[in-house]
Scaffold this active site. Structure first.
Site, mmCIF file in Angstrom:
data_model
loop_
_atom_site.group_PDB
_atom_site.id
_atom_site.type_symbol
_atom_site.label_atom_id
_atom_site.label_comp_id
_atom_site.label_asym_id
_atom_site.label_seq_id
_atom_site.Cartn_x
_atom_site.Cartn_y
_atom_site.Cartn_z
ATOM 1 N N THR A 277 0.868 -1.291 -0.003
ATOM 2 C CA THR A 277 0.024 -0.039 0.154
ATOM 3 C C THR A 277 0.935 1.393 -0.039
ATOM 4 O O THR A 277 2.030 1.208 0.152
ATOM 5 C CB THR A 277 -0.876 0.001 1.254
ATOM 6 O OG1 THR A 277 -1.926 0.965 0.975
ATOM 7 C CG2 THR A 277 -0.224 0.252 2.471
ATOM 8 N N LYS B 156 -7.267 2.441 4.754
ATOM 9 C CA LYS B 156 -6.254 1.897 5.477
ATOM 10 C C LYS B 156 -5.785 3.186 6.169
ATOM 11 O O LYS B 156 -4.810 3.217 6.881
ATOM 12 C CB LYS B 156 -5.051 1.733 4.544
ATOM 13 C CG LYS B 156 -5.419 0.589 3.518
ATOM 14 C CD LYS B 156 -4.385 0.574 2.425
ATOM 15 C CE LYS B 156 -4.810 -0.464 1.393
ATOM 16 N NZ LYS B 156 -3.761 -0.748 0.257
ATOM 17 N N GLY C 159 -2.383 5.734 9.683
ATOM 18 C CA GLY C 159 -2.495 4.928 8.493
ATOM 19 C C GLY C 159 -1.573 3.621 8.374
ATOM 20 O O GLY C 159 -0.683 3.789 9.100
ATOM 21 N N SER D 196 4.505 0.123 0.130
ATOM 22 C CA SER D 196 5.412 -0.137 -1.246
ATOM 23 C C SER D 196 5.635 1.187 -2.168
ATOM 24 O O SER D 196 6.608 1.255 -2.847
ATOM 25 C CB SER D 196 4.682 -1.223 -2.067
ATOM 26 O OG SER D 196 3.308 -0.896 -2.389
#
Length: 171
Positions: free
Chosen positions: A2, A34, A46, A125
């Site tokens: 994410t 998220k 988050g 990521s």
């Protein structure tokens, strides 16, 4: 995988995340949330990593904030300590970016509680792509929310594990 970005600008704190949940090379869901807000304590967070693990950690963060009367620095340290030493929690794979009006932290399962320099945090990521974009955008007239949205959008164009279905929480 994410992308999460936390931005501090002009007395605003914003956390934004994409909505993609992937399993291997397949997109399972494109509208996941998220990012969360703990209304009672005026804290936003988050998370990146395994969804179930992140939700477990978010619940633990809420409990630590309650136990320590909303003191985010103390709650963050206590959560990291538990995360590192607890036999069950130690196996959880996630990162959290959390913030309130005064503090911003990255918390990891290795026991790290990092207070990054500057007014932006990027995790996941696509976190480095979003962080780079945010650092440039912070020097513009854009609001914290606009910076966060554009940073996630940039990451979504580069990282295959990030989409542009952006969810935002702010305080």
């Amino acid at each position: 995988m994410t992308t999460i970005v936390l931005i501090r600008k002009n007395n605003e704190v914003v956390v934004a995340g994409d909505g993609q949940v992937s399993m291997g090379n397949t997109v399972i869901k494109s509208t996941a949330a998220k990012v969360r807000k703990i209304e009672k304590r005026n804290v936003i967070a988050g998370f990146a990593g395994s969804t179930a693990d992140a939700l477990t950690l978010f619940e633990r963060l809420e409990a630590k904030l309650e136990k320590h009367a909303g003191n985010l620095p103390r709650a963050a340290v206590e959560l990291a300590k538990d995360w590192r030493t607890d036999k069950y929690l130690r196996r959880l794979e996630a990162l959290m970016a959390i913030g309130d009006k005064e503090n911003s932290y990255i918390i990891s399962g290795t026991g790290d509680v990092l207070e990054p320099e500057g007014n932006a945090i990027g995790i996941g990521s696509g976190g480095n792509y979003a962080l780079a974009a945010a650092k440039v955008l912070l020097d513009t007239d854009l609001s914290a929310e606009e910076v966060a949205k554009k940073a996630i959008k940039v990451a979504s164009e580069i990282c295959v594990f990030t989409n542009d279905n952006i969810k935002i929480e702010k305080i």
